[in-house]
Design a protein around this motif. Structure first.
Motif, PDB file in Angstrom:
ATOM      1  N   ALA A  97       3.807  87.217  63.786  1.00  0.00           N
ATOM      2  CA  ALA A  97       4.231  88.459  63.131  1.00  0.00           C
ATOM      3  C   ALA A  97       5.556  88.946  63.724  1.00  0.00           C
ATOM      4  O   ALA A  97       6.456  89.363  62.981  1.00  0.00           O
ATOM      5  CB  ALA A  97       3.153  89.529  63.275  1.00  0.00           C
ATOM      6  N   ALA A  98       5.682  88.886  65.053  1.00  0.00           N
ATOM      7  CA  ALA A  98       6.921  89.329  65.709  1.00  0.00           C
ATOM      8  C   ALA A  98       8.103  88.497  65.236  1.00  0.00           C
ATOM      9  O   ALA A  98       9.192  89.038  64.987  1.00  0.00           O
ATOM     10  CB  ALA A  98       6.774  89.247  67.229  1.00  0.00           C
ATOM     11  N   HIS A  99       7.894  87.195  65.105  1.00  0.00           N
ATOM     12  CA  HIS A  99       8.981  86.330  64.624  1.00  0.00           C
ATOM     13  C   HIS A  99       9.396  86.743  63.205  1.00  0.00           C
ATOM     14  O   HIS A  99      10.582  86.863  62.915  1.00  0.00           O
ATOM     15  CB  HIS A  99       8.553  84.859  64.651  1.00  0.00           C
ATOM     16  N   GLY A 100       8.425  86.958  62.333  1.00  0.00           N
ATOM     17  CA  GLY A 100       8.729  87.353  60.958  1.00  0.00           C
ATOM     18  C   GLY A 100       9.442  88.694  60.887  1.00  0.00           C
ATOM     19  O   GLY A 100      10.423  88.851  60.147  1.00  0.00           O
ATOM     20  N   VAL A 101       8.982  89.654  61.676  1.00  0.00           N
ATOM     21  CA  VAL A 101       9.618  90.977  61.692  1.00  0.00           C
ATOM     22  C   VAL A 101      11.033  90.861  62.252  1.00  0.00           C
ATOM     23  O   VAL A 101      11.972  91.452  61.714  1.00  0.00           O
ATOM     24  CB  VAL A 101       8.776  91.991  62.495  1.00  0.00           C
ATOM     25  N   TYR A 102      11.194  90.088  63.321  1.00  0.00           N
ATOM     26  CA  TYR A 102      12.529  89.918  63.902  1.00  0.00           C
ATOM     27  C   TYR A 102      13.485  89.320  62.876  1.00  0.00           C
ATOM     28  O   TYR A 102      14.602  89.801  62.705  1.00  0.00           O
ATOM     29  CB  TYR A 102      12.495  89.019  65.150  1.00  0.00           C
ATOM     30  N   ARG A 103      13.085  88.280  62.181  1.00  0.00           N
ATOM     31  CA  ARG A 103      13.948  87.631  61.186  1.00  0.00           C
ATOM     32  C   ARG A 103      14.279  88.605  60.060  1.00  0.00           C
ATOM     33  O   ARG A 103      15.408  88.627  59.567  1.00  0.00           O
ATOM     34  CB  ARG A 103      13.285  86.367  60.623  1.00  0.00           C
ATOM     35  N   LEU A 104      13.301  89.401  59.631  1.00  0.00           N
ATOM     36  CA  LEU A 104      13.531  90.389  58.572  1.00  0.00           C
ATOM     37  C   LEU A 104      14.550  91.438  59.022  1.00  0.00           C
ATOM     38  O   LEU A 104      15.491  91.765  58.285  1.00  0.00           O
ATOM     39  CB  LEU A 104      12.206  91.058  58.184  1.00  0.00           C
ATOM     40  N   VAL A 105      14.387  91.953  60.235  1.00  0.00           N
ATOM     41  CA  VAL A 105      15.329  92.941  60.760  1.00  0.00           C
ATOM     42  C   VAL A 105      16.705  92.320  60.942  1.00  0.00           C
ATOM     43  O   VAL A 105      17.723  92.901  60.556  1.00  0.00           O
ATOM     44  CB  VAL A 105      14.814  93.553  62.086  1.00  0.00           C
TER      45      VAL A 105
END
Length: 132
Positions: A97-105
């Motif tokens: 989830a952190a990876h996905g949120v980081y990429r989105l941001v």
């Protein structure tokens, strides 16, 4: 050789710079923090392309962590509750989830508070393609 970890971020990005200022004030990570534009990337073992792509955490031994993993390392270095949060970000499924949120941001940082058009992550270039 560095004696403390180095966090490398995009100094041209208002959102990135604001985030780093917040981290310095509130999180208090145990690291040096420097914009990639002023860092000796070769000495850190990092390419410009990678530094443009994501925040980086470089250990004194030369290990390089990027993106959400770098953020987790930053949090862990601060100790206390921040370290617990950082450790949780390294465990599945939070890591995913952190990876996905980081990429989105990262992909939308120019739209984030403090962001500007300079915050846009450069499009991937093909080898040999000229820079802007």
């Amino acid at each position: 050789m560095n004696t403390s970890p180095v966090l490398v971020y995009d100094g041209d990005c208002g959102f990135c710079t604001s985030s780093m200022q917040f981290a310095r004030r509130r999180v208090r990570p145990r690291c040096e923090a420097t914009p990639w534009q002023f860092a000796d990337l070769a000495a850190l073992g990092v390419t410009r392309e990678r530094a443009e792509h994501e925040v980086l955490w470089v250990t004194p031994t030369g290990a390089v962590y990027g993106g959400a993993h770098a953020v987790a390392k930053l949090l862990m270095s601060a100790g206390g509750a921040w370290a617990v949060l950082g450790a949780l970000l390294r465990l599945p499924p939070q890591r995913w989830a952190a990876h996905g949120v980081y990429r989105l941001v990262a992909a939308n940082r120019r739209r984030m508070p403090g962001g500007t058009p300079a915050c846009a992550v450069p499009a991937r270039r093909h080898p040999g393609e000229p820079r802007d």
